[in-house]
Write an enzyme that holds these catalytic residues in place. Structure first.
Site, PDB file in Angstrom:
ATOM      1  N   CYS A  54      -4.760  -1.051  -0.995  1.00  0.00           N
ATOM      2  CA  CYS A  54      -5.284   0.310  -0.918  1.00  0.00           C
ATOM      3  C   CYS A  54      -6.781   0.295  -1.200  1.00  0.00           C
ATOM      4  O   CYS A  54      -7.263  -0.471  -2.023  1.00  0.00           O
ATOM      5  CB  CYS A  54      -4.598   1.201  -1.942  1.00  0.00           C
ATOM      6  SG  CYS A  54      -2.823   1.298  -1.693  1.00  0.00           S
ATOM      7  N   CYS A 107      -3.367   3.323  -5.641  1.00  0.00           N
ATOM      8  CA  CYS A 107      -2.454   2.248  -5.251  1.00  0.00           C
ATOM      9  C   CYS A 107      -1.156   2.378  -6.029  1.00  0.00           C
ATOM     10  O   CYS A 107      -1.172   2.706  -7.216  1.00  0.00           O
ATOM     11  CB  CYS A 107      -3.059   0.886  -5.569  1.00  0.00           C
ATOM     12  SG  CYS A 107      -4.114   0.269  -4.276  1.00  0.00           S
ATOM     13  N   CYS A 150       0.859  -1.172   0.000  1.00  0.00           N
ATOM     14  CA  CYS A 150       0.000   0.000   0.000  1.00  0.00           C
ATOM     15  C   CYS A 150       0.900   1.228   0.000  1.00  0.00           C
ATOM     16  O   CYS A 150       2.093   1.106  -0.243  1.00  0.00           O
ATOM     17  CB  CYS A 150      -0.987  -0.008   1.169  1.00  0.00           C
ATOM     18  SG  CYS A 150      -0.253   0.138   2.781  1.00  0.00           S
TER      19      CYS A 150
END
Length: 157
Positions: free
Chosen positions: A79, A87, A7
């Site tokens: 994400c 992301c 992430c």
């Protein structure tokens, strides 16, 4: 098999996924986590939640994808899709999947409401990880089948 949970900040979701995966998976599968712009610290509520679930937290830290100890075989971005969060795109030649989860670090409200956001992220990630680690060897050894399964798993709530 090395799985990278990726992430942006590497403080909540990817750390929770890394620790939970390593807690549930067999010895031949190992997770690591990283961020494209790591915060440099693991969110204290992430650590508290993991400890509450009986998952070891020693050795987990916020790190950059530039500092990975091993090349991943699979990259799973975690994400969320809320608030236009983008992301990071891992640029290696690996199998990729997206398991979007809203960022509990961005939760606001009372302690109870914020803790509920962390609990929700953990519950979703744990359900997806359980589905992953229960895949049979035939699927794990076939990249096309594995990609399809990982994409489906990303829909589990």
């Amino acid at each position: 098999m090395n799985i990278l949970f990726l992430c942006t900040g590497n403080s909540c979701r990817s750390i929770i996924a890394e620790a939970t995966f390593n807690h549930l998976a067999s010895a031949h599968m190992r997770a690591i986590s990283a961020g494209s712009q790591p915060t440099g610290e693991v969110h204290p509520r992430s650590l508290a939640l993991l400890a509450e679930k009986g998952i070891a937290t020693a050795g987990y830290y916020s790190k950059s994808w530039d500092d990975l100890p091993a090349t991943p075989d699979i990259v799973i971005t975690v994400c969320g899709n809320a608030a236009g969060e983008t992301c990071p795109a891992y640029l290696g030649n690996v199998l990729r999947a997206h398991w979007g989860v809203d960022d509990p670090a961005k939760a606001t409200g009372t302690d109870k409401e914020i803790n509920a956001s962390f609990e929700a992220a953990y519950r979703i990630l744990r359900a997806r990880i359980l589905a992953f680690v229960q895949l049979d060897q035939e699927i794990l050894s076939d990249a096309r089948k594995l990609k399809a399964e990982l994409d489906q798993i990303g829909n589990i709530l």
